[in-house]
Design a protein around this motif. Structure first.
Motif, PDB file in Angstrom:
ATOM      1  N   PHE A 145       9.675  -3.301  13.058  1.00  0.00           N
ATOM      2  CA  PHE A 145       9.749  -2.840  11.666  1.00  0.00           C
ATOM      3  C   PHE A 145       9.839  -1.315  11.600  1.00  0.00           C
ATOM      4  O   PHE A 145       9.184  -0.611  12.375  1.00  0.00           O
ATOM      5  CB  PHE A 145       8.508  -3.278  10.890  1.00  0.00           C
ATOM      6  N   LEU A 146      10.602  -0.838  10.643  1.00  0.00           N
ATOM      7  CA  LEU A 146      10.650   0.589  10.316  1.00  0.00           C
ATOM      8  C   LEU A 146      10.994   0.662   8.830  1.00  0.00           C
ATOM      9  O   LEU A 146      12.081   1.052   8.423  1.00  0.00           O
ATOM     10  CB  LEU A 146      11.701   1.302  11.173  1.00  0.00           C
ATOM     11  N   ASN A 147      10.013   0.278   8.023  1.00  0.00           N
ATOM     12  CA  ASN A 147      10.286  -0.052   6.624  1.00  0.00           C
ATOM     13  C   ASN A 147       9.201   0.446   5.663  1.00  0.00           C
ATOM     14  O   ASN A 147       8.112   0.825   6.089  1.00  0.00           O
ATOM     15  CB  ASN A 147      10.384  -1.583   6.468  1.00  0.00           C
ATOM     16  N   ASP A 184      -0.279   7.985  17.516  1.00  0.00           N
ATOM     17  CA  ASP A 184      -0.550   6.550  17.467  1.00  0.00           C
ATOM     18  C   ASP A 184      -0.242   6.002  16.071  1.00  0.00           C
ATOM     19  O   ASP A 184      -0.946   6.296  15.099  1.00  0.00           O
ATOM     20  CB  ASP A 184      -2.009   6.286  17.822  1.00  0.00           C
ATOM     21  N   LEU A 185       0.816   5.187  15.973  1.00  0.00           N
ATOM     22  CA  LEU A 185       1.225   4.614  14.695  1.00  0.00           C
ATOM     23  C   LEU A 185       0.730   3.181  14.503  1.00  0.00           C
ATOM     24  O   LEU A 185       1.118   2.521  13.531  1.00  0.00           O
ATOM     25  CB  LEU A 185       2.756   4.630  14.586  1.00  0.00           C
ATOM     26  N   THR A 186      -0.129   2.695  15.396  1.00  0.00           N
ATOM     27  CA  THR A 186      -0.563   1.297  15.285  1.00  0.00           C
ATOM     28  C   THR A 186      -1.254   0.966  13.953  1.00  0.00           C
ATOM     29  O   THR A 186      -1.163  -0.185  13.512  1.00  0.00           O
ATOM     30  CB  THR A 186      -1.481   0.892  16.460  1.00  0.00           C
ATOM     31  N   PRO A 187      -1.943   1.925  13.273  1.00  0.00           N
ATOM     32  CA  PRO A 187      -2.498   1.558  11.964  1.00  0.00           C
ATOM     33  C   PRO A 187      -1.448   1.085  10.961  1.00  0.00           C
ATOM     34  O   PRO A 187      -1.779   0.344  10.034  1.00  0.00           O
ATOM     35  CB  PRO A 187      -3.167   2.854  11.494  1.00  0.00           C
ATOM     36  N   PHE A 188      -0.189   1.472  11.153  1.00  0.00           N
ATOM     37  CA  PHE A 188       0.878   1.076  10.242  1.00  0.00           C
ATOM     38  C   PHE A 188       1.617  -0.185  10.696  1.00  0.00           C
ATOM     39  O   PHE A 188       2.627  -0.558  10.092  1.00  0.00           O
ATOM     40  CB  PHE A 188       1.881   2.221  10.073  1.00  0.00           C
ATOM     41  N   HIS A 189       1.124  -0.832  11.734  1.00  0.00           N
ATOM     42  CA  HIS A 189       1.810  -2.025  12.220  1.00  0.00           C
ATOM     43  C   HIS A 189       1.766  -3.162  11.204  1.00  0.00           C
ATOM     44  O   HIS A 189       0.913  -3.217  10.311  1.00  0.00           O
ATOM     45  CB  HIS A 189       1.202  -2.465  13.550  1.00  0.00           C
ATOM     46  N   TYR A 190       2.673  -4.107  11.400  1.00  0.00           N
ATOM     47  CA  TYR A 190       2.852  -5.236  10.491  1.00  0.00           C
ATOM     48  C   TYR A 190       1.614  -6.130  10.418  1.00  0.00           C
ATOM     49  O   TYR A 190       1.424  -6.841   9.417  1.00  0.00           O
ATOM     50  CB  TYR A 190       4.067  -6.051  10.954  1.00  0.00           C
ATOM     51  N   ASP A 191       0.754  -6.072  11.400  1.00  0.00           N
ATOM     52  CA  ASP A 191      -0.454  -6.907  11.405  1.00  0.00           C
ATOM     53  C   ASP A 191      -1.226  -6.785  10.093  1.00  0.00           C
ATOM     54  O   ASP A 191      -1.797  -7.769   9.605  1.00  0.00           O
ATOM     55  CB  ASP A 191      -1.382  -6.514  12.554  1.00  0.00           C
ATOM     56  N   ARG A 192      -1.280  -5.580   9.551  1.00  0.00           N
ATOM     57  CA  ARG A 192      -2.080  -5.383   8.340  1.00  0.00           C
ATOM     58  C   ARG A 192      -1.478  -6.120   7.143  1.00  0.00           C
ATOM     59  O   ARG A 192      -2.192  -6.449   6.186  1.00  0.00           O
ATOM     60  CB  ARG A 192      -2.238  -3.892   8.030  1.00  0.00           C
ATOM     61  N   ASP A 231       0.790  -1.232   0.000  1.00  0.00           N
ATOM     62  CA  ASP A 231       0.000   0.000   0.000  1.00  0.00           C
ATOM     63  C   ASP A 231       0.828   1.290   0.000  1.00  0.00           C
ATOM     64  O   ASP A 231       0.284   2.368   0.215  1.00  0.00           O
ATOM     65  CB  ASP A 231      -0.968   0.019   1.191  1.00  0.00           C
ATOM     66  N   HIS A 232       2.137   1.186  -0.232  1.00  0.00           N
ATOM     67  CA  HIS A 232       3.008   2.368  -0.314  1.00  0.00           C
ATOM     68  C   HIS A 232       3.040   3.186   0.978  1.00  0.00           C
ATOM     69  O   HIS A 232       3.345   4.378   0.955  1.00  0.00           O
ATOM     70  CB  HIS A 232       2.605   3.277  -1.489  1.00  0.00           C
ATOM     71  N   ASN A 233       2.734   2.548   2.094  1.00  0.00           N
ATOM     72  CA  ASN A 233       2.814   3.207   3.385  1.00  0.00           C
ATOM     73  C   ASN A 233       3.835   2.512   4.274  1.00  0.00           C
ATOM     74  O   ASN A 233       4.239   1.375   4.014  1.00  0.00           O
ATOM     75  CB  ASN A 233       1.443   3.193   4.082  1.00  0.00           C
ATOM     76  N   ALA A 234       4.220   3.187   5.331  1.00  0.00           N
ATOM     77  CA  ALA A 234       5.192   2.646   6.274  1.00  0.00           C
ATOM     78  C   ALA A 234       4.699   1.354   6.904  1.00  0.00           C
ATOM     79  O   ALA A 234       3.489   1.132   7.068  1.00  0.00           O
ATOM     80  CB  ALA A 234       5.469   3.674   7.364  1.00  0.00           C
ATOM     81  N   ILE A 235       5.644   0.498   7.260  1.00  0.00           N
ATOM     82  CA  ILE A 235       5.379  -0.679   8.073  1.00  0.00           C
ATOM     83  C   ILE A 235       6.160  -0.496   9.365  1.00  0.00           C
ATOM     84  O   ILE A 235       7.389  -0.363   9.340  1.00  0.00           O
ATOM     85  CB  ILE A 235       5.810  -1.980   7.363  1.00  0.00           C
ATOM     86  N   THR A 236       5.460  -0.438  10.484  1.00  0.00           N
ATOM     87  CA  THR A 236       6.089  -0.116  11.762  1.00  0.00           C
ATOM     88  C   THR A 236       5.687  -1.146  12.820  1.00  0.00           C
ATOM     89  O   THR A 236       4.880  -2.044  12.581  1.00  0.00           O
ATOM     90  CB  THR A 236       5.656   1.281  12.247  1.00  0.00           C
ATOM     91  N   GLY A 237       6.262  -0.965  14.007  1.00  0.00           N
ATOM     92  CA  GLY A 237       5.859  -1.754  15.157  1.00  0.00           C
ATOM     93  C   GLY A 237       6.408  -3.165  15.164  1.00  0.00           C
ATOM     94  O   GLY A 237       7.218  -3.557  14.316  1.00  0.00           O
ATOM     95  N   PRO A 238       5.974  -3.968  16.138  1.00  0.00           N
ATOM     96  CA  PRO A 238       6.546  -5.294  16.341  1.00  0.00           C
ATOM     97  C   PRO A 238       5.935  -6.358  15.430  1.00  0.00           C
ATOM     98  O   PRO A 238       4.799  -6.222  14.972  1.00  0.00           O
ATOM     99  CB  PRO A 238       6.202  -5.589  17.802  1.00  0.00           C
TER     100      PRO A 238
END
Length: 401
Positions: free
Chosen positions: A348-350, A380-388, A332-339
């Motif tokens: 992740f910080l990718n 809150d950056l959780t929407p960008f977490h790897y879960d998605r 989705d061309h967005n950041a991937i963050t979090g555990p």
């Protein structure tokens, strides 16, 4: 290659460019964090990293509220960088050169997208203006707008900034405040038998370094780094070409960073020079060490578009050119963050897909908060977490360049 001073660290950051150094700096400025930090960077010259090849611009014109908020903090940090860095007089007094971004729509469908994006931006407090072709021509007479339906521009906290100055200061202060940087390369990551934690990283020089938490900040190499831990991440290097050129007849006012409907973009560079960028129609993943320039692309594709959109650019001379990489998140061309949801200390910080430099203040701050508290304390950056990624649940960003 250099060996670390210790055989164990609380935080190991893989990649010492803009994202890794932002995280390291914010960790040292987080009062509740008192751990040890190692940054492992494969090339301390940073000659081929995405940070070195950036456009060094910031925009507020995104289509999602979270991305707008991330850029708002980025702009605040840039313009108060010396204050954020404790009044360090080695840090220049930075300002954003607010020439703005000009999105040009040549279809009703894209015009509707710009209108929808502007609503999101207005709700977040960004004063985006939607302009008719006549209004564009009145403000910027040099454009050819014969095929344009609508334009979108914002000149508040949107334009060029000195990203290199912030990067240099982050690295310098992080080191002075105890972060250890080594020029080396991670060649293996060991996960415990239960598959729940990273135990250690192995360096090219042979050392095995135990770690409390690991941050993948390896830019276009993110997938290679994750794969060492048995993790798949949808990030790949894609080539982006840049040219700086001088114009025989320079424009009489600043040129916004103009995003032509073709995808070619061009901006003010100063002193009668301009910087433009683009990519070939075929845009595959490439090797992260592939920086071969496509010398034909400018004359066959980019220049004709520039000269059509801005007729004064019919007479120009290229003065420098280079190829860099977007760390493209193909989901989705967005950041991937979090555990990682299972390997909980792999962070992740990718996948910033071209807007990493401008997002680095908020992303470094947020990652430092997560490493320290296991939660975010500001944005809150959780929407960008790897879960998605696992759930194949993209957050579509419509304002991609």
């Amino acid at each position: 290659m250099a060996a670390p001073k210790q055989d164990s660290y609380d935080v190991v950051i893989i990649g010492g460019a803009m994202m890794g150094s932002s995280t390291a700096w914010f960790l040292t400025n987080t009062p509740d964090f008192d751990g040890s930090v190692l940054v492992i960077e494969r090339d301390m010259s940073y000659a081929n990293c995405s940070t070195a090849h950036t456009n060094s611009c910031i925009r507020q014109q995104f289509s999602t509220d979270l991305n707008v908020r991330i850029s708002q903090f980025g702009a605040e940090f840039i313009q108060n960088a010396r204050q954020h860095m404790g009044g360090d007089d080695r840090m220049p007094d930075l300002k954003i050169r607010n020439f703005g971004y000009m999105y040009l729509a040549d279809t009703d469908t894209f015009a509707d997208t710009l209108r929808s994006n502007a609503k999101v931006q207005h709700a977040a407090g960004t004063p985006t203006q939607l302009l008719s072709p006549d209004e564009i021509k009145a403000a910027y007479p040099f454009y050819n707008v014969d095929d344009i339906v609508l334009g979108s521009i914002n000149t508040q906290n949107e334009g060029y900034f000195d990203g290199a100055a912030i990067f240099d200061s982050w690295r310098r202060q992080a080191r002075e405040q105890g972060v250890e940087y080594v020029e080396n390369e991670v060649v293996d990551i060991t996960v415990n038998a239960a598959g729940t934690r990273v135990d250690s990283v192995t360096l090219a020089s042979g050392e095995v370094i135990a770690c409390g938490q690991v941050v993948n900040a390896s830019g276009p190499r993110a997938a290679r780094t994750a794969q060492m831990a048995g993790i798949s991440v949808p990030v790949e290097p894609r080539k982006r070409f840049s040219w700086v050129f001088s114009a025989q007849n320079p424009l009489d006012r600043d040129l916004p960073l103009t995003i032509d409907p073709s995808g070619v973009h061009v901006r003010e560079n100063g002193g009668g020079t301009y910087q433009c960028g683009g990519h070939a129609d075929v845009d595959p993943a490439v090797d992260p060490d592939d920086f071969v320039m496509d010398h034909s692309l400018f004359e066959t594709h980019v220049w004709p578009i520039l000269a059509t959109r801005i007729p004064q650019f019919e007479a120009i001379k290229v003065t420098s050119e280079w190829a860099g990489h977007y760390a493209t998140n193909t989901l989705d061309h967005n950041a991937i963050t979090g555990p990682h949801p299972e390997i909980s200390n792999f962070i992740f910080l990718n996948g910033f897909s071209g807007h990493g430099l401008q997002q680095s203040p908020a992303m470094g701050r947020g990652t430092a908060e997560w490493l320290t508290h296991g939660a975010y304390r500001t944005l809150d950056l959780t929407p960008f977490h790897y879960d998605r990624v696992v759930q194949s649940r993209p957050i579509l960003e419509k304002a991609v360049i």
